[in-house]
Write a protein that holds these residues in place. Structure first.
Motif, PDB file in Angstrom:
ATOM      1  N   VAL A  36       0.839  -1.196   0.000  1.00  0.00           N
ATOM      2  CA  VAL A  36       0.000   0.000   0.000  1.00  0.00           C
ATOM      3  C   VAL A  36       0.877   1.250   0.000  1.00  0.00           C
ATOM      4  N   ALA A  37       1.869   1.262   0.875  1.00  0.00           N
ATOM      5  CA  ALA A  37       2.751   2.426   0.979  1.00  0.00           C
ATOM      6  C   ALA A  37       3.495   2.684  -0.324  1.00  0.00           C
ATOM      7  N   ALA A  38       3.882   1.605  -0.980  1.00  0.00           N
ATOM      8  CA  ALA A  38       4.674   1.747  -2.207  1.00  0.00           C
ATOM      9  C   ALA A  38       3.830   2.090  -3.422  1.00  0.00           C
ATOM     10  N   SER A  39       2.560   1.685  -3.421  1.00  0.00           N
ATOM     11  CA  SER A  39       1.755   1.770  -4.643  1.00  0.00           C
ATOM     12  C   SER A  39       0.696   2.859  -4.638  1.00  0.00           C
ATOM     13  N   ILE A  40       0.226   3.260  -3.447  1.00  0.00           N
ATOM     14  CA  ILE A  40      -0.883   4.219  -3.364  1.00  0.00           C
ATOM     15  C   ILE A  40      -0.347   5.537  -2.814  1.00  0.00           C
ATOM     16  N   GLU A  41      -0.253   6.524  -3.673  1.00  0.00           N
ATOM     17  CA  GLU A  41       0.324   7.805  -3.270  1.00  0.00           C
ATOM     18  C   GLU A  41      -0.510   8.468  -2.178  1.00  0.00           C
ATOM     19  N   TYR A  51       5.282   1.316  12.808  1.00  0.00           N
ATOM     20  CA  TYR A  51       5.397   2.775  12.912  1.00  0.00           C
ATOM     21  C   TYR A  51       6.731   3.257  12.358  1.00  0.00           C
ATOM     22  N   SER A  52       7.796   2.548  12.677  1.00  0.00           N
ATOM     23  CA  SER A  52       9.131   2.977  12.230  1.00  0.00           C
ATOM     24  C   SER A  52       9.272   2.925  10.722  1.00  0.00           C
ATOM     25  N   LYS A  53       8.470   2.087  10.075  1.00  0.00           N
ATOM     26  CA  LYS A  53       8.507   1.969   8.607  1.00  0.00           C
ATOM     27  C   LYS A  53       7.480   2.867   7.931  1.00  0.00           C
ATOM     28  N   GLY A  54       6.764   3.656   8.704  1.00  0.00           N
ATOM     29  CA  GLY A  54       5.748   4.532   8.130  1.00  0.00           C
ATOM     30  C   GLY A  54       4.474   3.817   7.741  1.00  0.00           C
ATOM     31  N   LEU A  55       4.281   2.613   8.239  1.00  0.00           N
ATOM     32  CA  LEU A  55       3.106   1.824   7.869  1.00  0.00           C
ATOM     33  C   LEU A  55       1.925   2.063   8.817  1.00  0.00           C
ATOM     34  N   LEU A  56       2.205   2.572  10.000  1.00  0.00           N
ATOM     35  CA  LEU A  56       1.175   2.928  10.969  1.00  0.00           C
ATOM     36  C   LEU A  56       1.042   4.447  10.992  1.00  0.00           C
ATOM     37  N   GLN A  57      -0.173   4.920  10.975  1.00  0.00           N
ATOM     38  CA  GLN A  57      -0.469   6.354  10.941  1.00  0.00           C
ATOM     39  C   GLN A  57       0.435   7.113  11.914  1.00  0.00           C
ATOM     40  N   GLN A  58       1.159   8.087  11.407  1.00  0.00           N
ATOM     41  CA  GLN A  58       2.179   8.749  12.198  1.00  0.00           C
ATOM     42  C   GLN A  58       1.606   9.683  13.274  1.00  0.00           C
ATOM     43  N   ASP A  59       0.376  10.152  13.091  1.00  0.00           N
ATOM     44  CA  ASP A  59      -0.243  10.991  14.122  1.00  0.00           C
ATOM     45  C   ASP A  59      -1.331  10.226  14.873  1.00  0.00           C
ATOM     46  N   ILE A  60      -1.171   8.922  15.002  1.00  0.00           N
ATOM     47  CA  ILE A  60      -2.215   8.074  15.581  1.00  0.00           C
ATOM     48  C   ILE A  60      -2.565   8.483  17.004  1.00  0.00           C
ATOM     49  N   PHE A  61      -1.630   9.085  17.723  1.00  0.00           N
ATOM     50  CA  PHE A  61      -1.895   9.478  19.104  1.00  0.00           C
ATOM     51  C   PHE A  61      -2.412  10.916  19.217  1.00  0.00           C
ATOM     52  N   ALA A  62      -2.649  11.547  18.073  1.00  0.00           N
ATOM     53  CA  ALA A  62      -3.148  12.924  18.096  1.00  0.00           C
ATOM     54  C   ALA A  62      -4.314  13.106  17.127  1.00  0.00           C
ATOM     55  N   THR A  63      -4.922  12.011  16.679  1.00  0.00           N
ATOM     56  CA  THR A  63      -6.001  12.098  15.707  1.00  0.00           C
ATOM     57  C   THR A  63      -7.344  12.045  16.398  1.00  0.00           C
ATOM     58  N   ASP A  64      -8.422  12.079  15.612  1.00  0.00           N
ATOM     59  CA  ASP A  64      -9.763  11.988  16.177  1.00  0.00           C
ATOM     60  C   ASP A  64     -10.698  11.362  15.151  1.00  0.00           C
ATOM     61  N   ALA A  65     -11.952  11.220  15.547  1.00  0.00           N
ATOM     62  CA  ALA A  65     -12.918  10.533  14.689  1.00  0.00           C
ATOM     63  C   ALA A  65     -13.148  11.281  13.374  1.00  0.00           C
ATOM     64  N   ALA A  66     -13.162  12.609  13.416  1.00  0.00           N
ATOM     65  CA  ALA A  66     -13.414  13.382  12.202  1.00  0.00           C
ATOM     66  C   ALA A  66     -12.291  13.176  11.191  1.00  0.00           C
ATOM     67  N   ALA A  67     -11.040  13.203  11.664  1.00  0.00           N
ATOM     68  CA  ALA A  67      -9.905  12.988  10.765  1.00  0.00           C
ATOM     69  C   ALA A  67      -9.916  11.566  10.218  1.00  0.00           C
ATOM     70  N   PHE A  68     -10.279  10.606  11.056  1.00  0.00           N
ATOM     71  CA  PHE A  68     -10.364   9.212  10.621  1.00  0.00           C
ATOM     72  C   PHE A  68     -11.378   9.065   9.491  1.00  0.00           C
ATOM     73  N   SER A  69     -12.562   9.630   9.673  1.00  0.00           N
ATOM     74  CA  SER A  69     -13.593   9.546   8.641  1.00  0.00           C
ATOM     75  C   SER A  69     -13.139  10.227   7.352  1.00  0.00           C
ATOM     76  N   ALA A  70     -12.464  11.364   7.486  1.00  0.00           N
ATOM     77  CA  ALA A  70     -11.986  12.085   6.305  1.00  0.00           C
ATOM     78  C   ALA A  70     -10.942  11.261   5.551  1.00  0.00           C
TER      79      ALA A  70
END
Length: 535
Positions: free
Chosen positions: A222-227, A288-307
């Motif tokens: 996903v990281a490599a193929s989907i910009e 997380y270290s490979k950029g595969l886990l959302q980098q702001d996962i500890f500062a996000t919210d439901a609205a950003a997730f839905s977006a």
């Protein structure tokens, strides 16, 4: 919505005790301005009909303090379900509505002052406060009322024994009425699932992942193929963690007992201090270290997730149903069966809810002028007729029967969400309710078609024994409150530090030692006592 496991709803987890305000040490019970409640129960008023409707011959008014969610109507007496129930029962409710932002503070002030109503409704009284005010006599035992005047709830409790187990406090009394998730309603029982995009799997020519290695390979593709993609994301960290609990052997008695389960020797443990939890964090830290886990996962919210989901950026997520949050984009997702650490391992799904979804959202006080009438009024909601009113509204106005199933009237949903459409008709909006939810009448995202189909994927691997939240004596609650608050704060800070790499997992032994210094042994011992009391 799924919350971080360290900020779980206080009405559900054993850690609910921790939310009990120490400022309430000054009790406010004993006024009993409504007279002797026990006497009223022993000698019913002639106005009361012991069964059937109406509940009373001459209309009465009962007084509540109720938390009003912003999702619900401003005046509940204008809601069709409430109006119909008043007509059927002859009971008017003075709801005492308080906006959700101020409700807990208001509840606590009323209890402290001694100037409280007959009932606290949908205010999420923590289990520690239930124990305290129950022992003081401010909250009255409901055992006899349930037995004599609540046949619908009694039937539910006989059908689902976990309800009685989870509602009964160490003194043998039941002080609160339950929120019930019918266990046959799969989308309610297995709320959080792990989802992956089938269209991207097809694009990559990949099979559905079954192991952690295969899953990580998908995320890397996903990281490599989907910009601009976020391979694995969420509305918080909790939904991701719970989706992997079974994979790592954690939460082996479900979600509702907080962060407590049993170790290999059958003893209670706080599993964030276990080696299995360390392994889970290690896996997530690697993503997380490979950029595969959302980098702001500890500062996000439901609205950003839905977006993020609506914009087609998420490769995988943990949630009830992507289509409920991402619209048409959500239709591209399919549920994963539980991932395993190694090929050949037996899959296990531990994100399983108890039938007892909540306590603390109905307590009756010693100022109740109408204990029998209130009990019978509440029992109405635990029967089919009342439950349909509570969740669907009035037949012919908000729902109708279609091919043997009750469905919302389509015209109501034109250009509106389900919540917006149902606001004039139903009372359940905003949650925190005592009541009986099943997919026969509950129409939230949890019981949508996609959620139900996803639940069928994990059901064969799900836990069979699921704990409801523990209950404690007032003394036990007070004993573990300070320890538990400190443990939770430290655990949450450490979770973020370990996953983001701010702290090395090589420090795990020191990490566990810090838990011990805070008082983990005493905290676990209190839960062990509660577990043995229940066994």
């Amino acid at each position: 919505m799924t919350r971080s496991p360290f900020t779980r709803r206080t009405v559900l987890a054993s850690s609910a005790v921790l939310a009990s305000s120490t400022a309430l040490a000054a009790c406010g019970g004993g006024g009993d301005e409504g007279g002797d409640t026990a006497e009223k129960i022993e000698n019913p008023d002639e106005n009361i009909n012991p069964e059937g409707l109406p509940i009373v011959e001459e209309e009465i008014t009962i007084s509540f303090m109720s938390r009003r969610s912003n999702a619900s109507a401003e005046d509940w007496n204008e809601v069709a379900a409430a109006q119909t129930t008043q007509e059927l029962t002859n009971i008017e409710v003075d709801w005492g509505l308080v906006n959700e932002e101020a409700a807990i503070e208001r509840r606590n002030l009323l209890l402290t002052s001694g100037d409280y109503p007959e009932v606290f409704y949908r205010t999420g009284v923590p289990s520690g406060d239930i124990a305290k005010y129950g022992e003081q006599g401010t909250f009255i035992p409901l055992n006899d009322l349930i037995e004599k005047y609540m046949p619908n709830l009694t039937a539910r409790m006989e059908e689902y024994p976990a309800l009685r187990t989870g509602l009964t406090f160490p003194d043998g009394n039941i002080y609160s009425l339950p929120g019930i998730y019918d266990p046959t309603s799969l989308g309610l029982r297995y709320q959080t699932k792990f989802w992956i995009r089938q269209d991207w799997l097809d694009q990559f020519g990949m099979a559905t992942p079954e192991t952690l290695e295969e899953y990580q390979a998908y995320l890397e593709e996903v990281a490599a193929s989907i910009e601009g993609s976020i391979p694995l994301g969420g509305q918080d960290m909790g939904s991701i963690l719970t989706s992997l609990y079974g994979t790592f052997g954690l939460a082996n008695h479900g979600n509702d007992a907080g962060l407590i389960d049993l170790d290999a020797d059958g003893k209670v443990r706080y599993f964030p201090a276990s080696e299995e939890y360390r392994d889970l964090l290690s896996f997530l830290a690697g993503l997380y270290s490979k950029g595969l886990l959302q980098q702001d996962i500890f500062a996000t919210d439901a609205a950003a997730f839905s977006a993020n989901g609506t914009e087609g950026l998420l490769g995988s997520c943990g949630v009830q149903t992507p289509s409920g949050y991402f619209g048409k984009e959500g239709d591209n997702y399919v549920a994963l069966k539980p991932l395993v650490r190694n090929a050949g391992d037996e899959p296990a799904w531990h994100a399983v809810r108890s039938e007892l979804s909540s306590i603390g959202n109905f307590v009756m006080t010693d100022k109740s002028e109408h204990p029998i009438e209130i009990a019978r009024w509440m029992d109405f909601w635990f029967g089919e007729e009342g439950a349909k009113l509570f969740f669907l509204g009035v037949e012919g106005e908000s729902y109708e029967e279609v091919d043997g199933r009750d469905e919302l009237i389509p015209e109501l949903l034109e250009d509106k969400t389900v919540d917006e459409a149902l606001k004039p008709y139903v009372l359940y909006l905003g949650g925190w309710y005592p009541g009986w939810a099943t997919d026969d009448w509950f129409r939230g995202v949890e019981t949508s078609e996609q959620s139900t189909e996803g639940s069928k994927v994990v059901e064969p691997y799900a836990l069979k024994e699921v704990w409801p939240a523990f209950t404690f004596t007032a003394e036990e609650s007070q004993q573990i409150t300070t320890i538990g608050n400190d443990i939770s704060k430290y655990a949450e800070e450490s979770l973020a530090a370990f996953i983001t790499g701010d702290r090395s997992l090589d420090e795990w032994d020191d990490h566990v030692a810090t838990f011990e210094q805070i008082g983990l042994a005493e905290y676990v011992a209190a839960h062990q006592t509660a577990y043995e009391r229940r066994s």
